[in-house]
Design an enzyme around this catalytic site. Structure first.
Site, PDB file in Angstrom:
ATOM      1  N   ASP A 305      86.647  43.023  60.620  1.00 44.11           N
ATOM      2  CA  ASP A 305      87.501  41.845  60.675  1.00 44.11           C
ATOM      3  C   ASP A 305      88.410  41.934  61.890  1.00 44.11           C
ATOM      4  O   ASP A 305      88.533  42.979  62.529  1.00 44.11           O
ATOM      5  CB  ASP A 305      88.266  41.618  59.375  1.00 44.11           C
ATOM      6  N   ILE A 306      89.013  40.810  62.226  1.00 43.61           N
ATOM      7  CA  ILE A 306      89.811  40.701  63.444  1.00 43.61           C
ATOM      8  C   ILE A 306      91.166  41.381  63.222  1.00 43.61           C
ATOM      9  O   ILE A 306      91.818  41.174  62.192  1.00 43.61           O
ATOM     10  CB  ILE A 306      90.005  39.225  63.827  1.00 43.61           C
ATOM     11  N   GLU A 348      88.876  36.527  57.502  1.00 45.16           N
ATOM     12  CA  GLU A 348      88.434  36.990  58.821  1.00 45.16           C
ATOM     13  C   GLU A 348      87.482  38.169  58.725  1.00 45.16           C
ATOM     14  O   GLU A 348      87.210  38.848  59.714  1.00 45.16           O
ATOM     15  CB  GLU A 348      89.647  37.366  59.681  1.00 45.16           C
TER      16      GLU A 348
END
Length: 424
Positions: A305-306, A348
């Site tokens: 994920d970011i 995300e």
């Protein structure tokens, strides 16, 4: 003893009288007085059956007794004009029976000329045929033909060999083939190749049993585009039970099929990134885990994920955050193999199912993806990075335990400083 010629003449008259009396058609003979009449001097049995009047009721009357409100004045005027000139007349009109019911009649009226003076007409002989059934049949055929032509659904008729003999206007509109182009052709001109031989074998087997076939066809229009048609094809037989035609009536369901496909796609696709959603990716994971067990092949997962994604949304707005997610999806998808499955797991978080790959192999793949993400360009003024977790399937793993472990690996990557890969 009478002369032979007299006997023969008498016999001919007797035979002629018998033929007229037994005729199914009505025969009427009138005098030639068009001013006062003409008056009926003879009717046969066919006249009585057709009109309901006895000959006693008809004799001495004029044919006007058979006329009524719907009798065409134009036809009567043409008839009177022809008879006044001593000419034959052929025409059709409506006559009325004694009980007031009407029927269509076809006339053939011939003048009879005097033997002494051929210019003088002495009588008129009218042979009348009741064509009511013919007219009803013609009207019905015209009605059916009109219904076919104005129908919004395409209609196609073939002969027993499958040669097209008729198409309606809706067929022309929906397929792009004019009737001149279609007639004489085989319906194979619409074949798209989207349906296998078994489909057509079932079609012909059904028709040969004398039954109607109903199915959904994927046809190809004249311009090459595809159209989905719900079609019913029925055999038409004659009195002997022989097939004379096949009639196909269709309904264009292309829009419905596209809508259903879009609904199915949306049910398995993330609305923002266009990737597989969690449901779809979960199904893929279960299938790949089963295949891995069956064949004893490795299977790994990558989850990422970011980093600091909440800050992106807070500082630069959700539109920028959405753009980063879409760009990330494109970047990672370009770095995967065809056999790999990428989807949005939630928020995300993204998950990659990596078949035929060990944990170390998936770790190397994740490192390549991490660098690609760090190097990608977005509308965000600061660089974007992601943290990656990697794990390989172990004996006894379930989809839940496997995804929980790769999730833990990803969070270890975040706790270790983010923008890195952790194999667990």
């Amino acid at each position: 003893m009478p002369p032979i010629s007299f006997i023969e003449g008498f016999e001919k008259l007797r035979l002629l009288d018998a033929a007229i009396e037994q005729s199914h058609n009505s025969v009427v003979i009138t005098d030639a007085d068009l001013d006062a009449g003409p008056r009926i001097i003879y009717v046969n049995a066919g006249f009585e059956r057709m009109t309901g009047y006895t000959r006693e009721e008809a004799l001495g009357q004029t044919p006007r007794m058979l006329q009524g409100p719907a009798t065409s004045r134009a036809v009567l005027d043409r008839m009177r004009g022809a008879l006044a000139c001593g000419e034959c007349f052929d025409g059709e009109a409506i006559n009325y029976r004694k009980d007031g019911s009407w029927y269509y009649v076809r006339w053939h009226i011939s003048p009879v000329h005097s033997q002494e003076d051929e210019r003088r007409v002495t009588h008129f002989v009218s042979v009348q045929q009741d064509i009511s059934e013919d007219r009803r049949r013609d009207d019905q055929l015209r009605l059916l033909s009109t219904a076919l032509e104005v129908s919004a659904d395409p209609v196609l008729i073939t002969d027993p060999e499958g040669t097209i003999t008729y198409v309606n206007a809706a067929f022309e509109d929906q397929t792009g083939y004019s009737r001149n182009e279609a007639q004489g052709q085989n319906p194979r001109i619409l074949k798209s190749g989207q349906q296998d031989a078994a489909f057509y074998q079932e079609l012909w087997a059904t028709l040969k049993r004398g039954e109607a076939f109903r199915g959904e066809f994927v046809n190809r229009r004249r311009d090459g585009s595809l159209m989905h048609m719900e079609q019913s094809i029925s055999p038409v037989t004659n009195a002997e039970g022989e097939v004379t035609h096949y009639v196909s009536i269709g309904k264009d369901v292309t829009d419905r099929v596209r809508m259903e496909e879009e609904i199915r796609r949306l049910a398995h696709t993330d609305w923002l990134t266009g990737l597989a959603n969690r449901l779809s990716l979960g199904n893929t994971l279960e299938s790949e885990m089963e295949r891995s067990r069956r064949y004893g092949r490795p299977l790994s997962l990558i989850m990422f994920d970011i980093d600091h994604f909440k800050d992106f949304n807070d500082d630069y707005g959700h539109e920028t955050g959405d753009e980063v997610l879409k760009r990330l999806a494109v970047t990672v998808r370009e770095g995967l193999r065809e056999a790999d499955s990428l989807g949005r797991w939630g928020g995300e978080e993204f998950l990659v199912v990596v078949p035929e790959t060990s944990g170390s192999g998936a770790e190397a793949m994740a490192e390549k993806l991490r660098k690609a993400v760090a190097a990608m360009e977005t509308s965000c003024p600061i660089s974007v990075t992601a943290s990656f977790g990697v794990t390989e399937m172990r004996p006894g793993d379930t989809p839940k335990s496997l995804t929980r472990r790769v999730d833990e690996a990803m969070y270890q990557a975040k706790e270790a400083g983010r923008n890195r890969v952790v194999l667990l």
